[in-house]
Every structure is written in C-alpha cells, then in structure tokens.
Design a protein around this motif. Structure first.
Motif: not given
Length: 292
Positions: A251-257, A278-289
C-alpha cells in the motif's frame, strides 16, 4: 509572441520557458519542450535538431493554446493525454490521477516479492483503486504468468484503464471490476498479492495541495477523510480476508500517516509488517504487510 516576429523552435522554447516560470511552473523548460513537441507532432529529441527551423503558424497556434492552458495551471499530462510510468506510456484524463514516480515503488516491491516467493500456478494479483490502470498493466506486462483484477469505483476511470490495457496488449489477463475495495469479491476468491494506491490525503491537507492538483485531479481519488487513513482502515481487514496465508498487501501511503497506518495493521492481528519502502527523500512510502 507577436505574429509578425520570426519564431524559430529555439526562440519559442526560450520565450515559453521564461513565461511558464513566471506563471509558477516547477519545470518550465521541460513543460515547454513537451508542449511544443505535441503541437509539432514530433518527439522532444527531434526539437533539438531543429532549433533554427521556423515554426509554422499552425504549430504556433496549437502551441499557443497549450501554453495558455499550462500557464493557467492545467497539468501537462492532461494536456498531452498521456504520462510515462515505469518506462511505459499511459493514457490519462481528468477522470484519473496522474501517475507519480513514488507509485513506481509499488511495482518494484511487487516484482521483487514475486521473484522471491515460491508460488505454484498462476499468480493472482488485485489492484485496488486502479485509476488509469498503471499498476495492473505493469503487473501483467512484467509478470506474464499473472492474472490481475483491476478494481475502481469510477466507471470513467475503468474506461481509461481498459484503453491502457489494450494499448499494452494485456487485456486478456486483466479483469476490470467496478466496485468498492473488495466488497464485490466472493469469499473463496483469494489473491497472492493485493496492491493499492488509495486516497490518503486528509481533509485539512486538501486546501494546501498545489492548485494544479487541487483544481484538476479527481478529489475522490486523493482525499480519504478527516484523518487520511479512512480507506486504509477499511482495506486492511478486507485484504486479510482475501489473501492466501503468506500473501502480501502493498500500500502506498503518505509519510505523515505512517504511524497511524502501522497501528491499523497491528490492531488487526493477522499481519506481519515488513520494513516500509522509502522514497527518494528517505520517507516511508510503501507498506509491505504479509498475511500470517
């Protein structure tokens, strides 16, 4: 851009780059090149071999209209009717979100996991909120043994996805479904992978989005509700019901949530959470569950 002046390709690009920069474009030169290539019916590369060529009035008139609309804020992808995603070209209309580079991380994760998992028989993959169908098409294109279900609540979005499936020759392996998440699926329908780039913008964030997003892209594909996690909260238990044990939800997410989303998975109790991509800004972007 006076009619009496001599407007070569190079001069048009120079003038338009400055004009679009003044009107807030973050990539004015790229925008100018893409729009002029569209008006001239050529590729961007071909522009570089014709800088001294005088543009015809027909090309200039078409280019002038495209530039006017771009300066008013309309996204280039909608003006062109297409967008590149994961090395493929896709049709886009204002009925679907414009594909973004961050979403390519979902494709990378899917392909990596599909290669590492020992799955017998054809892969069954579900793309929830398919929009223009970029994830479903990429899954079908790069995993030829897979069968894909592409789901969306918007009939207009599914029409765009249908055309993209046809363009890329995968329509025989992608089943388009008009529905809300997995509410349409029979209990016995089980998948190996479920992908989703769901709406995850909070209501309060909506007003702070760039005007070219807020004013042109479909709100229902962006805004989830007051917190931004509403769709994901519904998706997590439904996905658990329709994944094989050991199957994956990406699931793609916003790093803020990120923290709120992790709690949603943990409260369900049927998931093993892998490290977020993580995306290029090293922020969490995709949840792997992974389904237990």
């Amino acid at each position: 851009m006076a009619d009496g002046d001599t407007w070569t390709v190079g001069r048009l690009l120079q003038w338009t780059t400055q004009y679009l920069r003044q009107h807030g474009s973050s990539s004015p030169r790229l925008d100018a090149e893409l729009l002029l290539a569209e008006a001239a019916g050529c590729t961007r590369i071909e522009l570089y071999t014709s800088f001294d060529q005088v543009a015809s009035e027909q090309v200039r008139a078409r280019f002038r209209e495209l530039v006017r609309r771009r300066a008013a804020g309309e996204p280039v992808a909608y003006l062109l009717g297409r967008k590149e995603f994961y090395a493929l070209s896709f049709r886009v209309t204002p009925d679907v979100l414009i594909p973004r580079p961050e979403t390519e991380l979902l494709v990378v994760a899917l392909l990596d996991l599909a290669k590492s998992e020992a799955i017998e028989g054809p892969l069954r993959i579900c793309d929830l909120g398919t929009g223009s169908g970029v994830l479903a098409v990429c899954a079908a294109k790069y995993l030829p043994q897979a069968r894909i279900w592409a789901v969306d609540q918007s009939a207009k979005a599914l029409e765009v996805a249908r055309l993209n499936c046809q363009d890329h020759g995968v329509e025989d392996r992608v089943q388009l479904v008009l529905g809300d998440l997995l509410s349409w699926a029979a209990p016995q329908l089980q998948f190996h992978f479920i992908l989703s780039n769901p709406p995850y913008v909070a209501e309060a964030e909506w007003l702070n989005l760039p005007p070219e997003v807020r004013d042109y892209e479909p709100r229902q594909a962006l805004v989830a509700g007051p917190t931004g996690t509403e769709l994901i909260a519904r998706l997590v238990p439904q996905a658990a019901d329709h994944l094989h044990p050991g199957g994956w939800l990406l699931v793609e997410i916003s790093p803020m949530i990120d923290q709120q989303v992790q709690r949603i998975f943990q409260q369900d109790g049927r998931w093993l959470l892998g490290p977020p991509i993580q995306d290029l800004a090293r922020m969490p972007r995709v949840v792997q569950a992974q389904r237990r």
